[in-house]
Design a protein around this motif. Structure first.
Motif, short mmCIF file in Angstrom:
data_model
loop_
_atom_site.label_atom_id
_atom_site.label_comp_id
_atom_site.label_asym_id
_atom_site.label_seq_id
_atom_site.Cartn_x
_atom_site.Cartn_y
_atom_site.Cartn_z
N VAL A 1 -13.54 64.21 38.89
CA VAL A 1 -14.15 65.21 39.79
C VAL A 1 -15.67 65.20 39.61
N LYS A 2 -16.09 65.10 38.36
CA LYS A 2 -17.52 65.09 38.04
C LYS A 2 -18.17 63.80 38.55
N GLU A 3 -17.53 62.68 38.21
CA GLU A 3 -18.08 61.37 38.61
C GLU A 3 -18.21 61.25 40.12
N GLN A 4 -17.16 61.72 40.82
CA GLN A 4 -17.13 61.54 42.29
C GLN A 4 -17.73 62.73 43.02
N LYS A 5 -18.28 63.69 42.24
CA LYS A 5 -18.94 64.89 42.79
C LYS A 5 -18.06 65.60 43.84
N ILE A 6 -16.81 65.81 43.47
CA ILE A 6 -15.86 66.45 44.39
C ILE A 6 -16.01 67.97 44.30
N LYS A 7 -16.03 68.60 45.47
CA LYS A 7 -16.22 70.06 45.53
C LYS A 7 -14.97 70.79 46.03
N GLU A 8 -14.15 70.11 46.82
CA GLU A 8 -12.99 70.75 47.44
C GLU A 8 -11.73 70.59 46.60
N PRO A 9 -11.04 71.70 46.25
CA PRO A 9 -9.79 71.58 45.48
C PRO A 9 -8.76 70.67 46.15
#
Length: 309
Positions: free
Chosen positions: A68-76
Motif C-alpha cells: 500500500v505504501k509502495e504503490q501509494k494506494i489510498k482507496e480501501p
C-alpha cells in the motif's frame, strides 16, 4: 478427471468459508473510506476469524501495508487484489512433489481418530490403482477395534490387497508382514495406516520409530513418504495437531479432509504458511474421487471467487 470438474467441487466445497469470511472482508473494503489503523484492525480480525491463523495474518498484513505504501494506494477497495496476492505468497512453499507415485514407495499415514484417515487411505489407494499401480494396504492401527474392518472395506472398494493383524497385536509386526508381502508381490506402493493417539505422544513416537526402523531395515530401497491427515472442520485444532505430529515424526505432506463442510477453509492457508509442509491432497466430498491434489493457486481463486469472474 478434468481440472474444471474439480474446481467446481472446490468452489462448492468452500461455499461456507466464502460466505462467512470473504463477504465480511468485502464489507470492509466497501465500508471504509480510509486506509487507517482501524481498517487494518478490522481486516486482522476477519482473517483470524477465518482461521488464517495469527502468525500468517500478521505476515499477510505486513506485506499488504508495505505494498500500500509502495504503490501509494489510498482507496480501501484497491487493497483486495493486493490482499489476495499476499495470501497466495504466504501459501507458496514451492512445488509439492508427488515422487512416491512414480517410485516403489512406502507411505506412512498418521492422524488422530475421526479425521478421515482410513477413508483417505482408501481414496488414495483408488487413485493409485487408477494409475495402474499395484497397491497394498497395511492395517497397523491395531488399537481401534473397527479400524482393520474399515480399512478392509476400503481395500475391497479400491480393489487392492490388505495385510492386517489381530486387534491389539503389535503394529510393527503387521508392518513387517506387509513389507515382506509388498516385496514378494512386486507392489508399487505400500500404504500404512497407523494408530492416532496424540494424547499419549511418548507411546506414539515409540510405535512410529519401530515402524520406521522395520521399513528402513527390510525395505531400504523404498521411497518414503509420511502424510498427516487433518480434519478441515476443526480449524486451529488441525494446525495444532499437525505441529504435534511433526514433533513425533518427519512429515512430508498434509491431507486436509472435510473442506466441503466447513466455514474454516482458511486453515489451509495457515497450515501451509506456518508449517512450511505442503498440503498435498484435499478432500471436498464423500465419494471415492473426492480426494484431489492440492493446488494453492486454485484454492485461493476458489476462496475469493465472485459471480462476476
Amino acid at each position: 478427471m478434468a481440472e474444471g470438474g474439480f474446481f467446481k467441487r472446490l468452489l462448492a466445497g468452500l461455499t461456507k468459508t466464502r460466505d462467512n469470511f470473504v463477504k465480511n472482508m468485502d464489507y470492509i473494503f466497501r465500508g471504509f473510506t480510509n486506509i487507517d489503523d482501524e481498517f487494518y484492525e478490522e481486516l486482522e480480525e476477519i482473517l483470524i476469524m477465518g482461521d488464517i491463523g495469527v502468525t500468517t495474518t500478521e505476515n499477510i498484513l505486513e506485506d499488504l501495508k508495505r505494498k500500500v505504501k509502495e504503490q501509494k494506494i489510498k482507496e480501501p477497495g484497491e487493497c483486495k487484489e493486493l490482499l489476495i496476492e499476499s495470501i497466495r505468497q504466504q501459501m507458496d512453499i514451492g512445488e509439492a512433489a508427488y515422487e512416491f507415485e512414480n517410485r516403489t514407495s512406502v507411505v506412512l499415514v498418521v492422524g488422530v481418530n475421526g479425521v478421515g484417515k482410513t477413508t483417505t487411505i482408501g481414496k488414495l489407494a483408488a487413485k493409485l490403482r487408477a494409475q495402474n499401480k499395484k497397491v497394498l494396504l497395511a492395517a497397523a492401527d491395531t488399537f481401534r477395534a473397527a479400524a482393520g474392518q474399515q480399512l478392509k472395506e476400503w481395500a475391497n472398494r479400491s480393489q487392492v490387497d490388505m495385510i492386517g493383524g489381530q486387534e491389539g497385536s503389535d503394529p510393527a509386526s503387521v508392518v513387517y508382514d506387509a513389507v515382506s508381502a509388498a516385496k514378494a508381490r512386486g507392489c508399487d506402493v505400500l500404504l500404512i495406516d497407523t494408530a492416532g493417539r496424540l494424547h499419549n505422544k511418548k507411546n506414539l513416537m515409540e510405535e512410529l520409530r519401530k515402524i520406521n526402523n522395520i521399513v528402513d531395515r527390510e525395505f531400504p530401497e523404498a521411497y518414503r513418504e509420511t502424510l498427516v491427515v487433518l480434519d478441515g472442520t476443526t480449524g486451529q485444532n488441525a494446525l495444532n495437531q499437525a505441529k504435534e505430529f511433526s514433533e513425533v515424526t518427519d512429515l512430508s505432506g498434509i491431507v486436509l479432509t472435510k473442506l466441503d463442510g466447513t466455514a474454516k477453509g482458511g486453515i489451509a492457508v495457515a497450515i501451509q504458511a506456518e508449517l512450511g509442509i505442503p498440503v498435498k491432497y484435499i478432500g471436498v466430498g464423500e465419494s471415492i474421487e473426492d480426494l484431489e491434489k492440492f493446488n494453492a493457486e486454485e484454492f485461493v481463486n476458489a476462496l475469493f471467487y465472485t459471480e462476476e469472474q
